[in-house]
Design a protein around this motif. Structure first.
Motif, short mmCIF file in Angstrom:
data_model
loop_
_atom_site.label_atom_id
_atom_site.label_comp_id
_atom_site.label_asym_id
_atom_site.label_seq_id
_atom_site.Cartn_x
_atom_site.Cartn_y
_atom_site.Cartn_z
N ILE A 239 31.58 5.24 110.82
CA ILE A 239 31.97 5.46 109.43
C ILE A 239 32.47 4.17 108.80
CG2 ILE A 239 33.50 6.77 107.90
CD1 ILE A 239 31.30 8.42 109.27
N ALA A 240 33.24 3.40 109.56
CA ALA A 240 33.75 2.12 109.04
C ALA A 240 32.61 1.19 108.68
CB ALA A 240 34.66 1.48 110.08
N ARG A 241 31.56 1.17 109.51
CA ARG A 241 30.40 0.30 109.23
C ARG A 241 29.66 0.76 107.98
NH1 ARG A 241 29.81 0.70 114.92
NH2 ARG A 241 28.13 2.23 114.68
N VAL A 242 29.50 2.06 107.82
CA VAL A 242 28.80 2.59 106.65
C VAL A 242 29.55 2.25 105.37
CG1 VAL A 242 28.18 4.73 105.46
CG2 VAL A 242 27.62 4.45 107.88
N ILE A 243 30.88 2.43 105.39
CA ILE A 243 31.69 2.13 104.20
C ILE A 243 31.66 0.64 103.89
CG2 ILE A 243 34.05 2.10 103.29
CD1 ILE A 243 34.53 4.73 104.77
N ALA A 244 31.78 -0.18 104.93
CA ALA A 244 31.80 -1.63 104.72
C ALA A 244 30.48 -2.15 104.17
CB ALA A 244 32.11 -2.33 106.04
N ALA A 245 29.39 -1.47 104.47
CA ALA A 245 28.07 -1.94 104.05
C ALA A 245 27.68 -1.50 102.65
CB ALA A 245 27.00 -1.48 105.06
N ASP A 246 28.43 -0.61 102.03
CA ASP A 246 28.07 -0.06 100.72
C ASP A 246 29.25 -0.19 99.76
OD1 ASP A 246 27.34 1.47 98.52
OD2 ASP A 246 26.32 2.98 99.73
N ALA A 247 29.08 -1.06 98.76
CA ALA A 247 30.16 -1.32 97.81
C ALA A 247 30.59 -0.06 97.06
CB ALA A 247 29.74 -2.39 96.81
N SER A 248 29.67 0.88 96.87
CA SER A 248 30.00 2.10 96.13
C SER A 248 30.91 3.03 96.93
CB SER A 248 28.72 2.84 95.75
OG SER A 248 28.07 3.38 96.89
N LEU A 249 31.10 2.73 98.21
CA LEU A 249 31.94 3.58 99.07
C LEU A 249 33.32 2.98 99.32
CD1 LEU A 249 29.29 4.61 101.78
CD2 LEU A 249 29.99 5.89 99.74
N GLN A 250 33.61 1.84 98.69
CA GLN A 250 34.86 1.14 98.97
C GLN A 250 36.10 1.95 98.59
OE1 GLN A 250 34.98 -1.83 100.78
NE2 GLN A 250 32.88 -1.07 101.00
N SER A 251 35.95 2.86 97.64
CA SER A 251 37.10 3.68 97.24
C SER A 251 37.54 4.60 98.38
CB SER A 251 36.76 4.52 96.01
OG SER A 251 35.69 5.40 96.28
N MET A 252 36.70 4.81 99.37
CA MET A 252 37.04 5.64 100.51
C MET A 252 37.78 4.87 101.60
SD MET A 252 33.56 7.87 100.97
CE MET A 252 32.81 8.71 99.57
N CYS A 253 37.93 3.57 101.40
CA CYS A 253 38.63 2.73 102.37
C CYS A 253 40.11 2.69 101.99
CB CYS A 253 38.04 1.32 102.35
SG CYS A 253 38.72 0.24 103.63
N LEU A 254 40.96 3.32 102.79
CA LEU A 254 42.37 3.47 102.46
C LEU A 254 43.24 2.53 103.28
CD1 LEU A 254 42.72 7.38 102.34
CD2 LEU A 254 42.08 5.82 100.50
N ASP A 255 44.32 2.07 102.63
CA ASP A 255 45.36 1.31 103.31
C ASP A 255 46.53 2.27 103.52
OD1 ASP A 255 47.19 -0.49 104.27
OD2 ASP A 255 46.89 -1.98 102.69
N PHE A 256 46.85 2.56 104.76
CA PHE A 256 47.78 3.63 105.08
C PHE A 256 49.09 3.56 104.30
CE2 PHE A 256 51.38 5.32 107.42
CZ PHE A 256 50.97 6.60 107.73
N GLU A 257 49.81 2.47 104.40
CA GLU A 257 51.17 2.41 103.85
C GLU A 257 51.23 2.59 102.34
OE1 GLU A 257 55.11 -0.52 103.79
OE2 GLU A 257 53.46 -0.90 105.21
N PRO A 258 50.49 1.82 101.53
CA PRO A 258 50.59 2.02 100.08
C PRO A 258 50.08 3.38 99.62
CG PRO A 258 48.88 0.41 100.59
CD PRO A 258 49.64 0.65 101.86
N PHE A 259 49.04 3.89 100.30
CA PHE A 259 48.51 5.20 99.91
C PHE A 259 49.54 6.28 100.17
CE2 PHE A 259 46.01 9.05 100.15
CZ PHE A 259 45.05 8.88 99.16
N LEU A 260 50.21 6.23 101.33
CA LEU A 260 51.23 7.22 101.64
C LEU A 260 52.41 7.08 100.69
CD1 LEU A 260 52.43 9.44 103.40
CD2 LEU A 260 53.26 7.67 104.96
N ALA A 261 52.86 5.87 100.42
CA ALA A 261 54.00 5.67 99.52
C ALA A 261 53.71 6.22 98.13
CB ALA A 261 54.34 4.18 99.44
N ASP A 262 52.53 5.95 97.60
CA ASP A 262 52.16 6.45 96.27
C ASP A 262 52.13 7.97 96.24
OD1 ASP A 262 51.98 3.92 95.24
OD2 ASP A 262 49.80 3.77 95.42
N THR A 263 51.57 8.57 97.29
CA THR A 263 51.48 10.03 97.35
C THR A 263 52.86 10.66 97.44
OG1 THR A 263 49.35 9.80 98.48
CG2 THR A 263 50.40 11.97 98.52
#
Length: 223
Positions: free
Chosen positions: A187-211
């Motif tokens: 899944i990581a390779r698929v997301i990394a290879a397609d710019a349109s899927l970058q919104s699915m790439c999450l950074d744990f700490e800021p995403f959790l803090a915002d939520t």
């Protein structure tokens, strides 16, 4: 180091020696799990890493699931201690922002705990006995109560009950965000290879803090 080696090679007779032996096994399992999968961590490997016989390890932990339950308990205890200390030291005029940030940071610092929570309800808990399950749930109740009280103390207007709900919500979020932020290699390779899927790439700490901030504001807004 010498005292530990002596205890690990001799039969544990006193309660103190038994406690040391148990701690050694838990520490060894944590080290192995930090660098490998749940499947790769066996009782035999844990015993070898702790310097004890395999049969001795089974005296303390009859199954791998009961051992991992103790890993969860140890990690949650350390997390609670760390979070409580962070919150005591916290000085902010914007606690609705600062407290969720502190919570997210405390969990980002504990990758082993996050991985254990992913396994807890689907792999570990279904394979333990009723007595172990009850003791663990009572432990979780105490963690929930202590964490809720510490959080409520820092956010004006937030009740302990609502803060405890926030901790439960955090528990659920950690499980889901951990899996989204650290997907399987394919899944990581698929997301990394397609710019349109970058919104699915999450950074744990800021995403959790915002939520968590959104949840806190929503709770306070209902009062």
């Amino acid at each position: 180091m010498a005292p530990k080696q002596v205890v690990s090679k001799q039969r544990a007779r006193s309660q103190a020696d038994k406690d040391v032996r148990r701690t050694q096994l838990i520490a060894a399992a944590t080290r192995l799990f930090a660098h490998g999968s749940f499947e790769a961590v066996t009782i035999a490997r844990v015993a070898e890493a702790a310097g004890v016989a395999k049969g001795t390890a089974y005296i303390y932990f009859a199954t791998k699931e009961t051992l991992f339950l103790e890993l969860v308990r140890a990690e949650l205890t350390q997390w609670l201690d760390g979070l409580t200390l962070k919150l005591k030291r916290l000085r902010s005029t914007q606690p609705v922002r600062a407290v969720p940030a502190a919570m997210a940071r405390s969990l980002a610092e504990r990758p082993v705990l996050r991985r254990l929570l992913v396994l807890l309800h689907t792999v570990i808990e279904p394979n333990i006995d009723e007595a172990s399950a009850r003791n663990f749930k009572l432990f979780l109740r105490d963690v929930l109560t202590e964490a809720g009280a510490a959080i409520a103390d820092k956010i004006p207007g937030l009740s302990v009950e609502d803060a405890m709900t926030l901790v439960l919500q955090t528990h659920a979020l950690v499980i889901s965000i951990t899996q989204l932020a650290d997907p399987p290699p394919v899944i990581a390779r698929v997301i990394a290879a397609d710019a349109s899927l970058q919104s699915m790439c999450l950074d744990f700490e800021p995403f959790l803090a915002d939520t968590l901030r959104t949840l806190v504001r929503g709770t306070l807004g209902k009062m």
